[in-house]
Design a protein around this motif. Structure first.
Motif, PDB file in Angstrom:
ATOM      1  N   PHE A 154       6.787  -8.386   1.595  1.00  0.00           N
ATOM      2  CA  PHE A 154       5.386  -8.772   1.780  1.00  0.00           C
ATOM      3  C   PHE A 154       4.658  -7.768   2.669  1.00  0.00           C
ATOM      4  CE2 PHE A 154       2.187 -10.854   4.440  1.00  0.00           C
ATOM      5  CZ  PHE A 154       1.303 -11.284   3.466  1.00  0.00           C
ATOM      6  N   ASP A 155       5.332  -7.243   3.689  1.00  0.00           N
ATOM      7  CA  ASP A 155       4.695  -6.259   4.573  1.00  0.00           C
ATOM      8  C   ASP A 155       4.190  -5.061   3.768  1.00  0.00           C
ATOM      9  OD1 ASP A 155       5.219  -7.830   6.767  1.00  0.00           O
ATOM     10  OD2 ASP A 155       7.066  -6.786   7.299  1.00  0.00           O
ATOM     11  N   LEU A 193      -1.485 -14.311  10.688  1.00  0.00           N
ATOM     12  CA  LEU A 193      -2.136 -13.549  11.757  1.00  0.00           C
ATOM     13  C   LEU A 193      -1.191 -12.530  12.379  1.00  0.00           C
ATOM     14  CD1 LEU A 193      -4.349 -16.083  13.768  1.00  0.00           C
ATOM     15  CD2 LEU A 193      -5.101 -13.988  12.626  1.00  0.00           C
ATOM     16  N   HIS A 194       0.063 -12.917  12.541  1.00  0.00           N
ATOM     17  CA  HIS A 194       1.046 -11.989  13.110  1.00  0.00           C
ATOM     18  C   HIS A 194       1.230 -10.770  12.201  1.00  0.00           C
ATOM     19  CE1 HIS A 194       2.292 -14.306  16.575  1.00  0.00           C
ATOM     20  NE2 HIS A 194       2.396 -15.391  15.830  1.00  0.00           N
ATOM     21  N   LYS A 195       1.096 -10.974  10.898  1.00  0.00           N
ATOM     22  CA  LYS A 195       1.235  -9.868   9.954  1.00  0.00           C
ATOM     23  C   LYS A 195      -0.017  -8.981   9.959  1.00  0.00           C
ATOM     24  CE  LYS A 195       5.224 -10.986   7.969  1.00  0.00           C
ATOM     25  NZ  LYS A 195       6.415 -10.091   7.967  1.00  0.00           N
ATOM     26  N   LEU A 196      -1.162  -9.599  10.141  1.00  0.00           N
ATOM     27  CA  LEU A 196      -2.431  -8.875  10.016  1.00  0.00           C
ATOM     28  C   LEU A 196      -2.826  -8.107  11.268  1.00  0.00           C
ATOM     29  CD1 LEU A 196      -4.508 -11.614   8.170  1.00  0.00           C
ATOM     30  CD2 LEU A 196      -4.040  -9.329   7.264  1.00  0.00           C
ATOM     31  N   ALA A 198      -1.528  -6.028  13.177  1.00  0.00           N
ATOM     32  CA  ALA A 198      -1.197  -4.602  13.275  1.00  0.00           C
ATOM     33  C   ALA A 198      -2.241  -3.731  12.580  1.00  0.00           C
ATOM     34  CB  ALA A 198       0.174  -4.343  12.676  1.00  0.00           C
ATOM     35  N   TYR A 199      -2.989  -4.316  11.623  1.00  0.00           N
ATOM     36  CA  TYR A 199      -3.887  -3.503  10.804  1.00  0.00           C
ATOM     37  C   TYR A 199      -5.318  -3.442  11.338  1.00  0.00           C
ATOM     38  CZ  TYR A 199      -0.043  -3.634   7.520  1.00  0.00           C
ATOM     39  OH  TYR A 199       1.198  -3.510   6.941  1.00  0.00           O
ATOM     40  N   ILE A 207      -9.417  -0.080   6.086  1.00  0.00           N
ATOM     41  CA  ILE A 207      -8.296  -1.015   6.202  1.00  0.00           C
ATOM     42  C   ILE A 207      -8.521  -1.938   7.396  1.00  0.00           C
ATOM     43  CG2 ILE A 207      -5.826  -1.181   6.780  1.00  0.00           C
ATOM     44  CD1 ILE A 207      -5.336   1.211   5.024  1.00  0.00           C
ATOM     45  N   ARG A 208      -9.032  -1.376   8.491  1.00  0.00           N
ATOM     46  CA  ARG A 208      -9.342  -2.204   9.661  1.00  0.00           C
ATOM     47  C   ARG A 208     -10.320  -3.314   9.289  1.00  0.00           C
ATOM     48  NH1 ARG A 208     -10.150   2.682  12.619  1.00  0.00           N
ATOM     49  NH2 ARG A 208     -12.381   2.191  12.832  1.00  0.00           N
ATOM     50  N   ALA A 209     -11.341  -2.952   8.516  1.00  0.00           N
ATOM     51  CA  ALA A 209     -12.365  -3.926   8.154  1.00  0.00           C
ATOM     52  C   ALA A 209     -11.795  -5.031   7.269  1.00  0.00           C
ATOM     53  CB  ALA A 209     -13.519  -3.219   7.442  1.00  0.00           C
ATOM     54  N   LYS A 210     -10.996  -4.652   6.268  1.00  0.00           N
ATOM     55  CA  LYS A 210     -10.420  -5.659   5.380  1.00  0.00           C
ATOM     56  C   LYS A 210      -9.449  -6.565   6.135  1.00  0.00           C
ATOM     57  CE  LYS A 210     -12.691  -4.053   1.904  1.00  0.00           C
ATOM     58  NZ  LYS A 210     -13.856  -4.791   1.371  1.00  0.00           N
ATOM     59  N   ALA A 211      -8.714  -6.008   7.068  1.00  0.00           N
ATOM     60  CA  ALA A 211      -7.802  -6.815   7.878  1.00  0.00           C
ATOM     61  C   ALA A 211      -8.588  -7.770   8.767  1.00  0.00           C
ATOM     62  CB  ALA A 211      -6.905  -5.919   8.721  1.00  0.00           C
ATOM     63  N   ALA A 212      -9.692  -7.305   9.332  1.00  0.00           N
ATOM     64  CA  ALA A 212     -10.530  -8.150  10.183  1.00  0.00           C
ATOM     65  C   ALA A 212     -11.113  -9.319   9.397  1.00  0.00           C
ATOM     66  CB  ALA A 212     -11.651  -7.316  10.800  1.00  0.00           C
ATOM     67  N   ILE A 213     -11.500  -9.071   8.149  1.00  0.00           N
ATOM     68  CA  ILE A 213     -12.033 -10.141   7.304  1.00  0.00           C
ATOM     69  C   ILE A 213     -10.973 -11.213   7.066  1.00  0.00           C
ATOM     70  CG2 ILE A 213     -12.854 -10.680   4.976  1.00  0.00           C
ATOM     71  CD1 ILE A 213     -14.207  -7.898   4.993  1.00  0.00           C
ATOM     72  N   SER A 214      -9.760 -10.785   6.726  1.00  0.00           N
ATOM     73  CA  SER A 214      -8.669 -11.752   6.501  1.00  0.00           C
ATOM     74  C   SER A 214      -8.337 -12.509   7.776  1.00  0.00           C
ATOM     75  CB  SER A 214      -7.425 -11.025   5.969  1.00  0.00           C
ATOM     76  OG  SER A 214      -7.653 -10.513   4.671  1.00  0.00           O
TER      77      SER A 214
END
Length: 299
Positions: A154-155, A193-196, A198-199, A207-214
């Protein structure tokens, strides 16, 4: 007696050698041969008008003989012919939707195939693999994160989805965003959240923006207890970092996340603004605290 030449005789000329006939031999280009390249279909290649049908999840039908079909699924996913891989990915989607117990033992292999397919230059293969990701998230949810093998796969898959959601091809980008929403909707926000986290500090600003949205979507699903288990201080620090990001969508996601934290943290407080200011000023730098407090006060 000397012989007299004939009056009407033609002059004798030496015979010319015949021209050699050229034989043209067609030489097949190396690029036309059946090269063992995972990004090419084996020789002969598919016709130029070969198309892929993007079947929505609602229109996928159950397999008539799943117990038999599951035995050949992995071989199909590992095929060199990309059209065969697309067809097998759609079968994997059918297994996820209708026969998930049969697919579960193969889930790690399937997820790694999805990662490989998303790295392929063929957009059709990328989109099909992203659609398969959505169906797998909806079918298995937290089971993916509970198993160490599938969690590791999954990572890799998460990174690819964030990358595809960040690219310029609109139809791939939109499909990846749908997959990320399916991921957030099907998994416990705390584990995700623990997975996200790091991004949100990734070097790639998209990538930062998409991770922040999730992450903001995860925060909106969490209660105070779950936020406290993750850590209210790390959570507000993650949000405050994204408030100063270069991309507007990252900043907007951060504001949404701050609002969710504020709502849960001050839910039982009589003096909400005072409690919120005290919390922010105690756990953030002065400039970050000011930015976070402003998000709530401006609403």
């Amino acid at each position: 007696m000397a012989l007299r030449p004939l009056d009407n005789a033609l002059p004798i000329t030496p015979e010319r050698p015949k021209k050699q006939t050229k034989v043209v031999i067609s030489v097949q280009k190396q690029s036309d041969l059946g090269v063992n390249d995972e990004n090419r279909a084996p020789f002969p290649p598919p016709s130029a008008d070969a198309t892929i049908d993007y079947i929505s999840s609602e229109n996928l039908k159950a397999l008539p003989d799943p117990d038999i079909s599951i035995q050949s699924l992995v071989d199909g996913l590992e095929a060199k012919n990309w059209l065969k891989v697309c067809d097998s990915l759609n079968n994997a989607r059918r297994f996820a939707l209708y026969h998930s117990t049969l697919l579960l033992p193969l889930l790690e292999k399937v997820m790694l195939v999805l990662v490989k397919a998303m790295k392929n230059p063929r957009s059709a293969l990328i989109k099909t693999s992203i659609m398969a990701s959505s169906d797998i998230f909806n079918a298995f949810g937290d089971k993916i994160l509970l198993e160490s093998t599938t969690s590791d796969a999954f990572d890799q898959l998460l990174l690819q989805l964030l990358l595809k959601a960040s690219q310029d091809k609109k139809f791939v980008c939109e499909e990846a965003e749908k997959a990320l929403k399916a991921m957030v909707g099907s998994m416990a926000p705390l584990s995700l959240l623990h997975k996200l986290q790091a991004y949100v500090s990734h070097a790639n600003l998209r990538i930062r923006a998409k991770a922040a949205i999730s992450m903001s979507h995860c925060a909106s699903k969490m209660g105070l207890e779950a936020m406290e288990e993750f850590g209210l201080v790390p959570l507000i620090q993650l949000a405050s970092d994204s408030l100063n990001d270069k991309l507007p969508e990252a900043r907007e996601a951060a504001r949404s996340m701050v609002t969710s934290i504020y709502a849960k943290l001050t839910e039982k407080e009589e003096e909400k603004q005072e409690a919120w200011q005290t919390f922010c000023q105690s756990n953030l730098t002065a400039i970050h605290a000011q930015s976070v407090i402003k998000v709530v006060s401006s609403q």
